[in-house]
Structures are given as structure tokens and as C-alpha cells.
Design a protein around this motif. Structure first.
Motif, PDB file in Angstrom:
ATOM      1  N   HIS A 241       0.818  -1.220   0.000  1.00 47.54           N
ATOM      2  CA  HIS A 241       0.000   0.000   0.000  1.00 47.54           C
ATOM      3  C   HIS A 241       0.852   1.269   0.000  1.00 47.54           C
ATOM      4  O   HIS A 241       0.329   2.358  -0.253  1.00 47.54           O
ATOM      5  N   PHE A 242       2.145   1.150   0.290  1.00 45.36           N
ATOM      6  CA  PHE A 242       2.979   2.336   0.444  1.00 45.36           C
ATOM      7  C   PHE A 242       3.595   2.771  -0.880  1.00 45.36           C
ATOM      8  O   PHE A 242       4.231   1.981  -1.585  1.00 45.36           O
ATOM      9  N   ASN A 243       3.394   4.053  -1.199  1.00 41.89           N
ATOM     10  CA  ASN A 243       4.006   4.676  -2.373  1.00 41.89           C
ATOM     11  C   ASN A 243       5.269   5.402  -1.916  1.00 41.89           C
ATOM     12  O   ASN A 243       5.204   6.295  -1.074  1.00 41.89           O
ATOM     13  N   LEU A 244       6.405   5.034  -2.455  1.00 38.66           N
ATOM     14  CA  LEU A 244       7.691   5.575  -2.015  1.00 38.66           C
ATOM     15  C   LEU A 244       8.179   6.739  -2.872  1.00 38.66           C
ATOM     16  O   LEU A 244       9.324   7.179  -2.713  1.00 38.66           O
ATOM     17  N   THR A 245       7.329   7.265  -3.722  1.00 40.10           N
ATOM     18  CA  THR A 245       7.756   8.302  -4.671  1.00 40.10           C
ATOM     19  C   THR A 245       8.353   9.521  -3.984  1.00 40.10           C
ATOM     20  O   THR A 245       9.377  10.050  -4.413  1.00 40.10           O
ATOM     21  N   ALA A 246       7.723   9.997  -2.917  1.00 39.93           N
ATOM     22  CA  ALA A 246       8.176  11.232  -2.267  1.00 39.93           C
ATOM     23  C   ALA A 246       8.805  10.949  -0.910  1.00 39.93           C
ATOM     24  O   ALA A 246       8.706  11.760   0.013  1.00 39.93           O
ATOM     25  N   VAL A 247       9.472   9.809  -0.788  1.00 33.37           N
ATOM     26  CA  VAL A 247      10.056   9.394   0.484  1.00 33.37           C
ATOM     27  C   VAL A 247      11.574   9.384   0.393  1.00 33.37           C
ATOM     28  O   VAL A 247      12.148   8.823  -0.536  1.00 33.37           O
ATOM     29  N   ASP A 248      12.236  10.028   1.378  1.00 30.22           N
ATOM     30  CA  ASP A 248      13.700  10.007   1.456  1.00 30.22           C
ATOM     31  C   ASP A 248      14.201   8.961   2.442  1.00 30.22           C
ATOM     32  O   ASP A 248      15.329   8.475   2.323  1.00 30.22           O
ATOM     33  N   ALA A 249      13.385   8.646   3.453  1.00 27.00           N
ATOM     34  CA  ALA A 249      13.774   7.646   4.449  1.00 27.00           C
ATOM     35  C   ALA A 249      12.517   7.096   5.105  1.00 27.00           C
ATOM     36  O   ALA A 249      11.484   7.771   5.164  1.00 27.00           O
ATOM     37  N   VAL A 250      12.623   5.863   5.575  1.00 28.36           N
ATOM     38  CA  VAL A 250      11.516   5.204   6.281  1.00 28.36           C
ATOM     39  C   VAL A 250      11.942   4.946   7.721  1.00 28.36           C
ATOM     40  O   VAL A 250      13.051   4.444   7.974  1.00 28.36           O
ATOM     41  N   LEU A 251      11.077   5.305   8.657  1.00 24.79           N
ATOM     42  CA  LEU A 251      11.264   4.923  10.054  1.00 24.79           C
ATOM     43  C   LEU A 251      10.193   3.902  10.381  1.00 24.79           C
ATOM     44  O   LEU A 251       8.993   4.206  10.333  1.00 24.79           O
ATOM     45  N   HIS A 252      10.624   2.681  10.696  1.00 23.15           N
ATOM     46  CA  HIS A 252       9.669   1.617  10.998  1.00 23.15           C
ATOM     47  C   HIS A 252       9.621   1.389  12.498  1.00 23.15           C
ATOM     48  O   HIS A 252      10.623   1.051  13.123  1.00 23.15           O
ATOM     49  N   ASP A 253       8.454   1.599  13.063  1.00 24.50           N
ATOM     50  CA  ASP A 253       8.235   1.326  14.477  1.00 24.50           C
ATOM     51  C   ASP A 253       8.348  -0.182  14.722  1.00 24.50           C
ATOM     52  O   ASP A 253       8.180  -0.986  13.797  1.00 24.50           O
ATOM     53  N   LEU A 254       8.644  -0.559  15.944  1.00 22.13           N
ATOM     54  CA  LEU A 254       8.820  -1.959  16.303  1.00 22.13           C
ATOM     55  C   LEU A 254       7.909  -2.325  17.468  1.00 22.13           C
ATOM     56  O   LEU A 254       7.472  -1.460  18.228  1.00 22.13           O
ATOM     57  N   TYR A 255       7.640  -3.616  17.593  1.00 26.31           N
ATOM     58  CA  TYR A 255       6.946  -4.091  18.778  1.00 26.31           C
ATOM     59  C   TYR A 255       7.845  -3.904  19.998  1.00 26.31           C
ATOM     60  O   TYR A 255       9.036  -3.595  19.870  1.00 26.31           O
ATOM     61  N   ILE A 276      12.146  -3.857   2.958  1.00 27.35           N
ATOM     62  CA  ILE A 276      13.494  -3.283   3.059  1.00 27.35           C
ATOM     63  C   ILE A 276      14.220  -3.430   1.723  1.00 27.35           C
ATOM     64  O   ILE A 276      14.904  -2.499   1.259  1.00 27.35           O
ATOM     65  N   THR A 277      14.074  -4.588   1.084  1.00 33.34           N
ATOM     66  CA  THR A 277      14.688  -4.799  -0.230  1.00 33.34           C
ATOM     67  C   THR A 277      14.135  -3.816  -1.247  1.00 33.34           C
ATOM     68  O   THR A 277      14.892  -3.209  -2.037  1.00 33.34           O
ATOM     69  N   ARG A 278      12.835  -3.617  -1.228  1.00 33.14           N
ATOM     70  CA  ARG A 278      12.204  -2.651  -2.146  1.00 33.14           C
ATOM     71  C   ARG A 278      12.741  -1.248  -1.899  1.00 33.14           C
ATOM     72  O   ARG A 278      13.033  -0.511  -2.844  1.00 33.14           O
ATOM     73  N   CYS A 279      12.861  -0.862  -0.632  1.00 28.44           N
ATOM     74  CA  CYS A 279      13.398   0.465  -0.308  1.00 28.44           C
ATOM     75  C   CYS A 279      14.849   0.591  -0.757  1.00 28.44           C
ATOM     76  O   CYS A 279      15.252   1.623  -1.322  1.00 28.44           O
ATOM     77  N   ARG A 280      15.635  -0.455  -0.520  1.00 29.64           N
ATOM     78  CA  ARG A 280      17.035  -0.413  -0.924  1.00 29.64           C
ATOM     79  C   ARG A 280      17.169  -0.253  -2.440  1.00 29.64           C
ATOM     80  O   ARG A 280      18.016   0.500  -2.925  1.00 29.64           O
ATOM     81  N   ASP A 281      16.311  -0.921  -3.189  1.00 30.40           N
ATOM     82  CA  ASP A 281      16.327  -0.789  -4.650  1.00 30.40           C
ATOM     83  C   ASP A 281      16.005   0.632  -5.086  1.00 30.40           C
ATOM     84  O   ASP A 281      16.420   1.068  -6.174  1.00 30.40           O
ATOM     85  N   ASN A 282      15.257   1.350  -4.244  1.00 29.82           N
ATOM     86  CA  ASN A 282      14.919   2.752  -4.530  1.00 29.82           C
ATOM     87  C   ASN A 282      15.844   3.730  -3.793  1.00 29.82           C
ATOM     88  O   ASN A 282      15.571   4.929  -3.761  1.00 29.82           O
ATOM     89  N   LYS A 283      16.925   3.202  -3.208  1.00 28.48           N
ATOM     90  CA  LYS A 283      17.930   3.998  -2.483  1.00 28.48           C
ATOM     91  C   LYS A 283      17.307   4.787  -1.339  1.00 28.48           C
ATOM     92  O   LYS A 283      17.631   5.953  -1.103  1.00 28.48           O
ATOM     93  N   ILE A 284      16.399   4.117  -0.639  1.00 30.98           N
ATOM     94  CA  ILE A 284      15.728   4.724   0.517  1.00 30.98           C
ATOM     95  C   ILE A 284      16.146   3.972   1.773  1.00 30.98           C
ATOM     96  O   ILE A 284      15.859   2.775   1.911  1.00 30.98           O
ATOM     97  N   PRO A 285      16.847   4.620   2.698  1.00 25.16           N
ATOM     98  CA  PRO A 285      17.243   3.944   3.947  1.00 25.16           C
ATOM     99  C   PRO A 285      16.027   3.611   4.801  1.00 25.16           C
ATOM    100  O   PRO A 285      15.038   4.349   4.821  1.00 25.16           O
TER     101      PRO A 285
END
Length: 350
Positions: A241-255, A276-285
Motif C-alpha cells: 500500500h505504500f508509495n515511495l515516490t516522495a520518500v527520502d527515508a523510512v522509520l519503521h516502528d517496532l513491537y 526493506i529490499t524494495r526500499c534499498r532498490d529505490n535507495k531509501i534507507p
């Protein structure tokens, strides 16, 4: 005579209830000062200078509001004052406390954010007590930095370090610091240390602030990036569901155990590893928080780190989010972003 800059921004403490609706009120700031004059015995020893750069319920706050508040404080020449009080709503209190903590990390003054669980006309409201505590904190010059005095229902007044405050408990108006460890308690007259070592660090910061004014961390612009995506984990989370077009970095909350779903058993779209693999392919930490750094970690956590995610250790999710926004808003070089993120700006690391 203590001189205090009082910054009104709205919130419940700046609101009134009428016909079943709570909304910001132009009269609420005057109500707060009137109650203070009536109930604080040494009111004549306090001189307030007031400003109201914004009037908003805090659930409607966006990071652009932090810039408005910060610029208003800076324009008032904060060095003229013995301390600063910012009135604020409770819904986003922890985020604003973190923002001011990181931005004003070099300010050799106490800055206190004051909220209320009910409008001031309600006899159950804690807003006046929180405000009096803030004034007394400045009057006694206990420490420098950003702090939040707040009295939970039926409990003693607590003073929280701004960079360690977490959001209110669900279905509650109570606030706590990370791991439930506040900085000190207040009984109406005296402050009792809870974390003595941390208090000593905050006291020593006054001299440190003057000695480090030229560092990169103390030359920040009040620019908070709007391109940080924060993701909350829950069973069945679908990363497609997430569109990464306008994203420079992702912060993922944890349990609470520092984990998130790493298995592909229920489909790759539910696996953080695949995301994470998808983000890495888009050069998004991808950053992970909160998590306690320790010798042992769960298999899923090891897998996430092994896939390339970077863990923001020993920091609340609120602090990590705001710190990332400020880092990406001020720096473009990965090294500077990393140094800022992992540096000790406002004692945010437990």
C-alpha cells in the motif's frame, strides 16, 4: 524578579468547552495568567512577556508549526529571559518536546512545555498545577534544557526530559517518560530527583552549551523534512500500500521487544524484509526504532538488520522520528545525517 517568556500555542490549556465542544479560546491565555496570579503566592516576583505565534489544537499540528514556534522564540531573543514556557496541547506534546529539545540543544536556559488534560474551567484540570511547577522550576534554576512538567491523575507531579517523553497512554490522559523513568518529582515546593545522574548532566550542560556553540549540531535551521515515512507494525500490515515516490527515508516502528514481521510465510507483501529490499532498490534507507541494544536479539531483528535496516538504538519512536526529520531537513551528506542521528543532542539515549 524572574523574567519568563510565555509562548501560547493553543491546545486544551488554551481552549474552552461550550455546547459540548472544546475549541481554542482567545480568553484562555488570560484565564491561565489570572489563575496563576490568584494561586501562586510569589506571583509578584515573576514577570511574564507573552506572545502567541500560533493558536491550534495540537492534533492539527504539522511540523511547519514547529518552525513557527521556534522562530517566534528566537525573535524574542531568549537570552534575555531566565526561562521559557510554551503552552501546548497533549496529543502531539511528545513530538514537539522532542523537536524543541533537538533544536534548542545549545540553549543555556530551561524551556518547559505545559499542557492540561482538561480546559482550565474544569476543576479536574491539571493545567494550572503544571504551569506553577514550570514557573517554580525556572525560579529555582534547576537545570537547562527542555522539560515537561505533568501531573497524572492521582499521582505526584513529574518532570520529564523533553527528549524522553512518550505519547499519552491509550484511552488515558497520563504521560510517562521512556521506561517509566521521569527526571524528578515536585510536591508543590520541593523537587526530588528521580534520575540523579541525568539531572547532573542537565546541570553541567549550561557550561557545555557555551563551549560548543560552533558545532554543526548547534547551527541547525528549523527545517523538518516532510519526506520521512513512519510505519507502525500490526498483524497483516500490507507494505504494497505504500508509495515511495516522495520518500527520502523510512522509520519503521517496532513491537516492544524490538521486532517486526520478517517472515514471508503469509506473502511477501506482509514481510518487512521484502519491504526493506524494495526500499534499498529505490535507495531509501530504512531505520528501526525503538530497540534496546543488548547482547541478545530476536531472530527477526537480526534478519532485519542483516537485510540492511539501520537500528536507532535506545531512543523513543517519537524522538527518533523528529530527529530524522531534522537531520534530513538540514543535511544531505549521509555521514552528517548519521552523526546527527546517533549523536547525543539532548540526552535522548537511555
Amino acid at each position: 524578579m524572574k523574567k519568563i517568556l510565555l509562548v501560547f500555542t493553543g491546545g486544551t490549556i488554551g481552549s474552552a468547552a461550550a455546547n459540548g465542544t472544546i475549541r481554542p479560546s482567545d480568553n484562555a491565555p488570560y484565564k491561565l495568567l489570572h489563575l496563576f496570579q490568584d494561586q501562586y503566592g510569589d506571583a509578584a516576583t515573576i514577570q511574564f512577556e507573552t506572545l502567541q505565534p500560533i493558536q491550534i489544537l495540537s492534533e492539527n499540528l504539522a511540523p511547519a508549526a514547529w518552525k513557527i514556534i521556534i522562530e517566534a522564540i528566537e525573535s524574542a531573543q531568549p537570552d534575555k529571559y531566565d526561562g521559557i514556557i510554551v503552552t501546548h496541547g497533549t496529543d502531539t506534546l511528545a513530538y514537539t518536546a522532542a523537536a524543541l529539545s533537538f533544536y534548542f540543544g545549545a540553549l543555556a536556559l530551561p524551556v518547559l512545555l505545559v499542557s492540561s488534560d482538561y480546559p482550565l474551567d474544569n476543576p479536574k484540570a491539571n493545567g494550572l498545577a503544571n504551569f506553577i511547577c514550570a514557573v517554580e522550576f525556572i525560579k529555582q534554576h534547576l537545570a537547562v534544557g527542555v522539560f515537561v512538567p505533568y501531573r497524572n491523575a492521582g499521582q505526584a507531579m513529574q518532570i520529564h526530559l523533553g527528549s524522553r517523553l512518550t505519547c499519552s497512554l491509550q484511552l488515558s490522559g497520563d504521560f510517562y517518560s521512556v521506561q517509566g523513568k521521569s527526571l524528578m518529582l515536585f510536591d508543590g515546593q520541593h523537587f526530588t530527583p528521580v534520575d540523579t545522574a541525568l539531572i547532573d548532566s542537565c546541570k553541567s550542560t549550561e557550561q557545555d552549551c557555551r563551549n560548543t556553540a560552533a558545532s554543526d549540531f548547534n547551527l541547525l535551521m528549523p527545517t523538518f523534512s516532510s519526506r520521512i515515512l513512519m510505519v507502525k507494525p500490526y498483524p497483516g500490515l500490507d507494505y504494497s500500500h505504500f508509495n515511495l515516490t516522495a520518500v527520502d527515508a523510512v522509520l519503521h516502528d517496532l513491537y516492544h521487544s524490538g521486532t517486526a514481521c520478517s517472515t514471508g510465510r503469509w506473502g511477501e507483501k506482509h514481510s518487512l524484509l521484502a519491504f526493506i529490499t524494495r526500499c534499498r532498490d529505490n535507495k531509501i534507507p530504512v531505520y528501526l526504532a525503538p530497540a534496546i541494544q543488548s547482547e541478545n536479539a530476536y531472530q527477526s531483528t537480526r534478519e532485519l538488520i542483516g537485510q540492511g535496516a539501520e537500528t536507532v538504538w535506545d531512543m523513543s519512536i517519537e524522538a527518533a522520528y523528529v530527529k530524522l526529520m531534522l537531520a534530513y531537513g538540514n543535511f544531505t551528506e549521509p555521514g552528517k545525517i548519521n552523526n546527527f542521528l546517533h549523536g547525543n543532542i539532548a540526552f535522548e539515549h537511555i
